[in-house]
Design a protein around this motif. Structure first.
Motif, mmCIF file in Angstrom:
data_model
loop_
_atom_site.group_PDB
_atom_site.id
_atom_site.type_symbol
_atom_site.label_atom_id
_atom_site.label_comp_id
_atom_site.label_asym_id
_atom_site.label_seq_id
_atom_site.Cartn_x
_atom_site.Cartn_y
_atom_site.Cartn_z
ATOM 1 N N ARG A 1 0.861 -1.190 0.000
ATOM 2 C CA ARG A 1 0.000 0.000 0.000
ATOM 3 C C ARG A 1 0.895 1.238 0.000
ATOM 4 N NH1 ARG A 1 -5.044 1.057 3.054
ATOM 5 N NH2 ARG A 1 -5.641 3.188 2.442
ATOM 6 N N ALA B 1 -9.038 6.370 3.671
ATOM 7 C CA ALA B 1 -8.184 6.059 2.516
ATOM 8 C C ALA B 1 -6.821 6.735 2.641
ATOM 9 C CB ALA B 1 -8.873 6.493 1.224
ATOM 10 N N TYR C 1 -1.175 10.337 -2.495
ATOM 11 C CA TYR C 1 -2.137 9.756 -3.437
ATOM 12 C C TYR C 1 -1.669 10.020 -4.862
ATOM 13 C CZ TYR C 1 -3.831 14.539 -4.112
ATOM 14 O OH TYR C 1 -3.906 15.878 -4.388
ATOM 15 N N THR D 1 -14.065 9.285 -8.076
ATOM 16 C CA THR D 1 -13.153 8.137 -8.178
ATOM 17 C C THR D 1 -13.939 6.832 -8.280
ATOM 18 O OG1 THR D 1 -11.337 9.207 -7.013
ATOM 19 C CG2 THR D 1 -11.434 6.815 -6.826
ATOM 20 N N GLN E 1 -13.497 2.281 -9.286
ATOM 21 C CA GLN E 1 -12.539 1.162 -9.270
ATOM 22 C C GLN E 1 -11.532 1.312 -10.418
ATOM 23 O OE1 GLN E 1 -11.903 -1.009 -6.964
ATOM 24 N NE2 GLN E 1 -13.614 -0.180 -5.767
ATOM 25 N N THR F 1 -10.306 4.052 -11.547
ATOM 26 C CA THR F 1 -9.295 5.016 -11.106
ATOM 27 C C THR F 1 -8.239 4.300 -10.264
ATOM 28 O OG1 THR F 1 -11.190 6.514 -10.766
ATOM 29 C CG2 THR F 1 -9.023 7.292 -10.040
ATOM 30 N N LEU F 2 -8.729 3.490 -9.314
ATOM 31 C CA LEU F 2 -7.793 2.826 -8.393
ATOM 32 C C LEU F 2 -6.918 1.810 -9.141
ATOM 33 C CD1 LEU F 2 -10.080 2.298 -5.248
ATOM 34 C CD2 LEU F 2 -8.712 4.291 -5.902
ATOM 35 N N GLU G 1 -2.871 1.910 -9.405
ATOM 36 C CA GLU G 1 -2.022 0.776 -9.018
ATOM 37 C C GLU G 1 -1.024 0.449 -10.140
ATOM 38 O OE1 GLU G 1 -3.816 -2.286 -6.633
ATOM 39 O OE2 GLU G 1 -2.910 -3.823 -7.917
ATOM 40 N N THR H 1 -0.636 -0.255 -4.169
ATOM 41 C CA THR H 1 -2.070 -0.010 -3.975
ATOM 42 C C THR H 1 -2.295 1.404 -3.459
ATOM 43 O OG1 THR H 1 -2.364 -2.325 -3.448
ATOM 44 C CG2 THR H 1 -4.129 -0.838 -2.761
ATOM 45 N N ASP H 2 -3.270 2.089 -4.060
ATOM 46 C CA ASP H 2 -3.577 3.459 -3.643
ATOM 47 C C ASP H 2 -5.095 3.605 -3.590
ATOM 48 O OD1 ASP H 2 -4.097 6.113 -3.386
ATOM 49 O OD2 ASP H 2 -2.876 6.778 -5.083
ATOM 50 N N LEU H 3 -5.633 3.719 -2.392
ATOM 51 C CA LEU H 3 -7.093 3.814 -2.246
ATOM 52 C C LEU H 3 -7.585 5.258 -2.226
ATOM 53 C CD1 LEU H 3 -7.756 0.927 0.311
ATOM 54 C CD2 LEU H 3 -7.656 0.847 -2.193
#
Ligand code: CS2
Length: 487
Positions: A3, A71, A79, A229, A231, A233-234, A238, A244-246
């Motif tokens: 993460r 997050a 981020y 944002t 999924q 986007t996430l 990544e 991983t960036d939430l």
């Protein structure tokens, strides 16, 4: 996968901040840390620190929700910013946010009172302020204003927090902060100044005088199309960051910030990131609200009810794209000439941005809070057009599309939530009204403080709105749009 929590975790192609975040202290508290702040002011502050240094890191405040703090907290505020253009995607990790406070008024007040904090920026949306737009005074019917007037020493809302913090700073002999509104409201600095001073007057008249004399409230115009944002986007973050960036956000390449240069306690070198400093922001704000946001609202209502999920799909609909061009032209026609700005070129650039195939901006997102948005986006420009004898049809069509939207049901019978702070009132005034254009118009036009009486009472305006609304009701939105585009 790891993460994101430090710059060492970035193993992908995403660009890294051009400075060591730990070497910079806090200088800003931001109220309303949603996707827009993370795609706009936080990015420009990041660039400003990389280019010119300074202790300008940001404490982001989420007044109610804890989602963003959950997050960002574990990521130490880091981020990924993803920029999606027609010709490709780029990514960069932003380090300007130092920490996030969520749903914690006491901690927010303590941050605001910290003398190291020299600027408070805000993106709390139109409805977040609790300021009556007609009188510019605090609105006692706004829940947070009501609560804070009753208990000013334990504030939870925007006006209450700013006033309580300024009171603490004054008592401690500390300088005030500069307050910078970044919401889509005309003369947002002057409006907020008036709301803050009005609130302080209830609490402590001497404090109100001190704020009037000492606190700067520059206005600013902000622009960057930023969808919520998802999924996707996430997943892109990544790929680009290699971890991983939430808390990632995605946005368009275009960015604009026009700011009144009035910062007695100093400011970041935002010009290094492209911000434009001027003595009067009002004409830029008006241009953006009338042209970008006005056509956005029109295409959101007409587009959503035509079955288009994203703005880019609306632009791909031949009839609707004609109506967007028509709206932009009518909006440009009510603008006073702006030195150095070609309004026809601005309109072209806006349509291009709306067409961006890589941005999935939902019409339903833009459709929310219509009662808070339409006065400055549609009704004010319509009134100018009426006074000058210029075409009313584009503004009337946009108003009719919103009125149709307030019925809460698509032509094929699907229901949706209005998501408007006045939705209960809207439902109440429409409850016993027949599905007829004149009756719906009259019911909604009677909502207090929404449509200026000089507009809603003008027969030519009523005829234009009902003339657009009628086919929407009798033939459905798709047919009504087609008919309107042929006019
Ligand atoms: C949009 C704006 O949601 C809306 O109402 O019109 O958020 C718009 O995308 C931004 O103002 C663009 O700068």
């Amino acid at each position: 996968m790891t993460r994101l929590a430090s710059l060492a975790d970035i193993t992908g192609l995403a660009a890294r901040p051009g400075y060591d975040p730990a070497a910079h202290g806090r200088g800003i508290v931001h109220l309303g840390i949603g996707a827009f702040h993370r795609a706009h002011q936080a990015v420009m502050t990041d660039t400003a620190m990389a280019v010119a240094g300074g202790d300008w890191r940001i404490t982001g405040v989420s007044l109610r929700s804890t989602e963003i703090a959950e997050a960002m907290g574990p990521q130490n505020g880091l981020y990924t910013l993803i920029e999606r253009g027609a010709d490709g995607t780029s990514a960069r990790v932003i380090a300007s946010i130092r920490d996030v406070i969520a749903a914690n008024p006491a901690a927010t007040l303590a941050a605001l009172a910290d003398p190291a904090v020299r600027i408070v920026t805000l993106t709390v949306t139109e409805k977040g302020y609790g300021i009556d737009r007609a009188t510019h005074a605090p609105d006692p019917a706004h829940p947070a204003v009501r609560a804070d007037l009753a208990k000013p020493e334990a504030p939870v809302g925007v006006l209450g927090l700013l006033v309580a913090a300024l009171r603490l700073r004054r008592a401690a002999g500390a300088a005030p902060f500069t307050v910078l509104s970044c919401d889509n409201l005309p003369e947002n600095g002057a409006l907020l100044r008036s709301g803050v001073i009005g609130f302080a007057r209830h609490v402590d008249p001497a404090l109100a005088d001190w704020i009037a004399a000492e606190v700067a409230f520059p206005s600013s115009m902000v622009d960057r199309i930023t969808p919520a944002t998802t999924q996707a986007t996430l997943a892109e973050a990544e790929r680009q960051a290699g971890c991983t960036d939430l808390a990632a956000v995605e946005t368009e390449p275009f960015v604009q910030w026009v700011i009144e240069d009035h910062f007695p306690q100093g400011r970041p070198a935002w010009e290094a990131a492209g911000a434009i400093f001027v003595t009067d922001v009002a004409p830029y704000e008006r241009m953006k609200l009338t042209m970008l946001n006005g056509s956005h609202s029109m295409l959101a209502y007409a587009g959503f009810l035509s079955g288009h999920r994203y703005v880019r799909d609306v632009m791909g609909d031949p009839a609707l794209s004609v109506l967007v061009a028509r709206h932009l032209q009518a909006a440009a026609a009510v603008m006073p000439p702006l030195e150095g700005i070609d309004l026809a070129a601005y309109a072209e650039a806006l349509a291009d941005r709306f067409r961006n195939p890589a941005i999935a901006h939902e019409t339903f997102q833009i459709a929310m809070d219509g009662t808070q948005k339409l006065p400055q986006r549609i009704f004010q420009p319509a009134l100018t057009a009426l006074e000058r004898g210029q075409p009313l049809a584009p503004f009337a069509f946009a108003t009719a599309a919103w009125m149709r939207y307030t019925l809460g049901q698509t032509d094929d019978g699907q229901t949706y939530a209005l998501r408007d702070p006045r939705e209960d009132e809207i439902r109440a005034v429409l409850a016993d009204v027949p599905r007829e254009a004149g009756a719906i118009h009259d019911a909604l036009a009677a909502l207090p403080g929404l449509i200026p009486a000089a507009l809603s009472g003008a027969p030519a305006w009523r005829a234009a709105v009902t003339g657009s609304l009628d086919p929407m009701l009798s033939q459905g939105m798709v047919a009504a749009v087609r008919e309107e585009a042929l006019r």
